[in-house]
Scaffold this motif. Structure first.
Motif, short mmCIF file in Angstrom:
data_model
loop_
_atom_site.label_atom_id
_atom_site.label_comp_id
_atom_site.label_asym_id
_atom_site.label_seq_id
_atom_site.Cartn_x
_atom_site.Cartn_y
_atom_site.Cartn_z
N ALA A 41 0.84 -1.20 0.00
CA ALA A 41 0.00 0.00 0.00
C ALA A 41 0.87 1.26 0.00
O ALA A 41 0.60 2.23 -0.74
CB ALA A 41 -0.93 0.00 1.22
N LEU A 42 1.94 1.25 0.79
CA LEU A 42 2.85 2.40 0.82
C LEU A 42 3.59 2.55 -0.50
O LEU A 42 3.77 3.67 -1.01
CB LEU A 42 3.83 2.25 1.98
CG LEU A 42 3.27 2.40 3.39
CD1 LEU A 42 4.31 2.04 4.43
CD2 LEU A 42 2.77 3.84 3.61
N LEU A 43 4.03 1.43 -1.08
CA LEU A 43 4.71 1.49 -2.37
C LEU A 43 3.80 2.08 -3.45
O LEU A 43 4.22 2.94 -4.24
CB LEU A 43 5.18 0.09 -2.79
CG LEU A 43 6.54 -0.37 -2.28
CD1 LEU A 43 6.76 -1.83 -2.62
CD2 LEU A 43 7.67 0.49 -2.85
N VAL A 78 9.26 4.59 -7.70
CA VAL A 78 9.23 5.59 -6.63
C VAL A 78 10.54 6.36 -6.58
O VAL A 78 10.56 7.60 -6.52
CB VAL A 78 8.96 4.92 -5.26
CG1 VAL A 78 9.20 5.91 -4.12
CG2 VAL A 78 7.55 4.36 -5.20
N ILE A 79 11.66 5.63 -6.61
CA ILE A 79 12.96 6.24 -6.35
C ILE A 79 13.48 7.04 -7.55
O ILE A 79 13.95 8.18 -7.39
CB ILE A 79 13.98 5.15 -5.96
CG1 ILE A 79 13.63 4.62 -4.56
CG2 ILE A 79 15.40 5.68 -5.99
CD1 ILE A 79 14.47 3.45 -4.10
N PHE A 80 13.37 6.52 -8.76
CA PHE A 80 14.00 7.20 -9.89
C PHE A 80 13.32 8.51 -10.29
O PHE A 80 14.03 9.44 -10.70
CB PHE A 80 14.11 6.24 -11.08
CG PHE A 80 15.19 5.21 -10.89
CD1 PHE A 80 16.52 5.59 -10.84
CD2 PHE A 80 14.89 3.87 -10.71
CE1 PHE A 80 17.53 4.65 -10.63
CE2 PHE A 80 15.87 2.93 -10.50
CZ PHE A 80 17.21 3.32 -10.46
N PRO A 81 12.00 8.67 -10.18
CA PRO A 81 11.44 10.01 -10.40
C PRO A 81 11.99 11.04 -9.43
O PRO A 81 12.24 12.19 -9.80
CB PRO A 81 9.94 9.79 -10.20
CG PRO A 81 9.71 8.38 -10.59
CD PRO A 81 10.93 7.66 -10.08
N ILE A 82 12.21 10.63 -8.17
CA ILE A 82 12.81 11.55 -7.20
C ILE A 82 14.26 11.83 -7.59
O ILE A 82 14.73 12.98 -7.53
CB ILE A 82 12.73 10.95 -5.78
CG1 ILE A 82 11.28 10.75 -5.36
CG2 ILE A 82 13.46 11.84 -4.78
CD1 ILE A 82 11.11 10.04 -4.02
N VAL A 83 14.98 10.78 -7.99
CA VAL A 83 16.38 10.93 -8.39
C VAL A 83 16.53 11.94 -9.52
O VAL A 83 17.35 12.87 -9.46
CB VAL A 83 16.96 9.56 -8.80
CG1 VAL A 83 18.27 9.73 -9.57
CG2 VAL A 83 17.19 8.68 -7.58
#
Length: 472
Positions: free
Chosen positions: A167-169, A255-260
């Motif tokens: 759910a968090l992911l 999740v991580i790469f858009p932030i990166v």
């Protein structure tokens, strides 16, 4: 024979997925993918997942269910001389757990920091003794869950934790779509540069990541398989576990790469990304505190469920091979893991405990963390396919048997040997740069060669003993 059982099929699947989905899916997958060409890395990753990991999953689950025993007892059931190899697997698992709990403690500390609104940095965090304190908390929590048993502890935790993790992911992935770096991240993730597929280092990294991520070759699935009812379809279960594990890893990437890419970060960072650069990005977001709490929350839940699975391997072996009850065995092993992990915890503290200038945690990761898993996987495949011939195991494997018998052991030996020789680049590092420190590399290579020597001893010993046949 194990008296414990999962209460239901879904309970088993959630627990197995909980064992598989951990820190390896969230920051390790993203780090390895970022360092190995983005979308191109997914090709060998998926090949390794379904071609190598799934057959090994079926093998471990089938051995566990057939013998209804722990790792050590399973090895001993083939031949008494293999008991030491069973303990070698368990020892490697517990050593991995000893520093994995340090990382789990770090995640817990960052979660509490962002919940409290302080948003600590890694330099500030490790300047005090809090990392050691959180290591204690993570260790105690893991021991408490395992002490409560298969249904009352492990399965109950998984029934709550795994839906929460997904759910968090999903929530974070939805938020990531709104970031300016989303399109660039999508292109990075799904557009492969197929020219890099000729690089053996890419395949080595993929095999290592898949086995690490799916908890294959550690005896976890063998132990969990001993609690599975007879009617469960192990191939179907293995496929579901693999798909869920891959889904968690891909969601983490989304999740991580858009932030990166939105904040100009390097996509090749590993642990540094989670504890240094991503928190800096969170601090720049309008709802950064909420995103940080969700991110470190899912990291902590995923890490805790994997820690519980690792400890259960040792506890199951101790309770079945000694007169210790579950509670006492859990207490003793938890204390032992704590003592083994304390030097790793102290290496990122004011004490800065190191060997030849290398933090102890990095040293353990480069040696035990890198080589224990593939060596254990080779031992499991050789002993229970070449050393034994249990009818239910062979029947469960079916057409997968040739893969486990002829393809997987040589592939794992080749990957392990390449890493030991320095031919294949390491899949990840913790908090040091990408260069191989000479003292660290020497220790890692020595451990790897010793482990490969154990495999060679096993192959030679097989010439002297007849294969054990039976229905289990």
């Amino acid at each position: 024979m194990s008296p414990e059982r999962w209460s239901s099929g879904p309970g088993f699947l959630l627990s197995a997925v909980g064992a598989a989905v951990g820190l390896g899916n969230i920051w390790r997958f993203s780090a390895v993918l970022g360092a190995n060409g983005g979308g191109a890395y997914l090709v060998p990753y998926l090949v390794a997942a379904f071609g190598l990991a799934v057959p090994m999953l079926v093998l471990e689950l089938a051995v566990g269910r057939t013998l209804r025993s722990d790792v050590v007892s399973a090895f001993r059931s083939v031949d008494a001389d293999y008991t030491a190899l069973g303990w070698l697997v368990v020892g490697g698992v517990l050593l991995v757990l000893s520093y994995y709990l340090v990382l789990t403690g770090w995640v817990f500390g960052f979660l509490l920091s962002w919940l409290g609104g302080t948003g600590t940095t890694f330099a500030t965090f490790t300047a005090g003794w809090l990392p050691v304190g959180y290591f204690v908390v993570a260790t105690v929590l893991t021991g408490v869950v395992v002490a409560r048993g298969v249904r009352g502890g492990i399965e109950r935790l998984s029934n709550v934790v795994m839906p929460t993790v997904f759910a968090l992911l999903l929530s974070l992935a939805v938020y990531a779509v709104t970031l300016p770096g989303w399109e660039r991240a999508l292109d990075f993730l799904v557009t492969p540069d197929l020219t890099v597929l000729a690089d053996p280092g890419l395949w080595s990294a993929a095999v290592g990541q898949v086995f690490f991520s799916l908890s294959v070759g550690q005896g976890i699935m063998l132990t969990y398989g001993s609690y599975v009812d007879e009617g469960a379809d192990l191939l179907r279960s293995s496929l579901l576990i693999t798909v869920a594990d891959i889904a968690a890893a891909l969601l983490a990437g989304f999740v991580i790469f858009p932030i990166v890419f939105s904040f100009g970060l390097a996509p090749t960072l590993g642990t540094e990304l989670a504890f240094t650069t991503l928190p800096a990005a969170f601090a720049s977001m309008g709802i950064g505190r909420v995103v940080a709490v969700a991110f470190f929350g899912l990291l902590f839940f995923a890490a805790l469920s994997s820690s519980v699975a690792l400890l259960e391997v040792g506890v199951a072996a101790a309770t079945n091979t000694t007169r210790l009850g579950r509670g006492r065995a859990t207490l003793l092993l938890t204390a032992g893991v704590f003592l083994a992990g304390l030097p790793s915890a102290l290496s990122y503290s004011p004490l800065e405990l190191a060997v030849a200038g290398t933090p102890v945690l990095d040293l353990v990761d480069e040696s035990v963390g890198t080589y224990a898993l593939p060596v254990s996987a080779v031992l499991i495949a050789l002993v229970f396919v070449h050393g034994a011939d249990f009818d239910p195991v062979r029947d469960e494997l079916g057409r997968l048997l040739p893969l486990v018998r002829y393809i997987i052991p040589p592939a794992l030996v080749a990957v392990t040997g390449a890493k030991a020789a320095g031919v294949a680049r390491p899949a990840w590092r913790l908090l040091v740069d990408g260069a191989r420190d000479e003292p660290l590399a020497l220790v890692a290579t020595t451990v790897a060669l010793a482990a490969l020597g154990a495999v060679g001893w096993l192959l030679r010993a097989r010439l002297s003993y007849p294969r054990r046949r039976g229905r289990g």
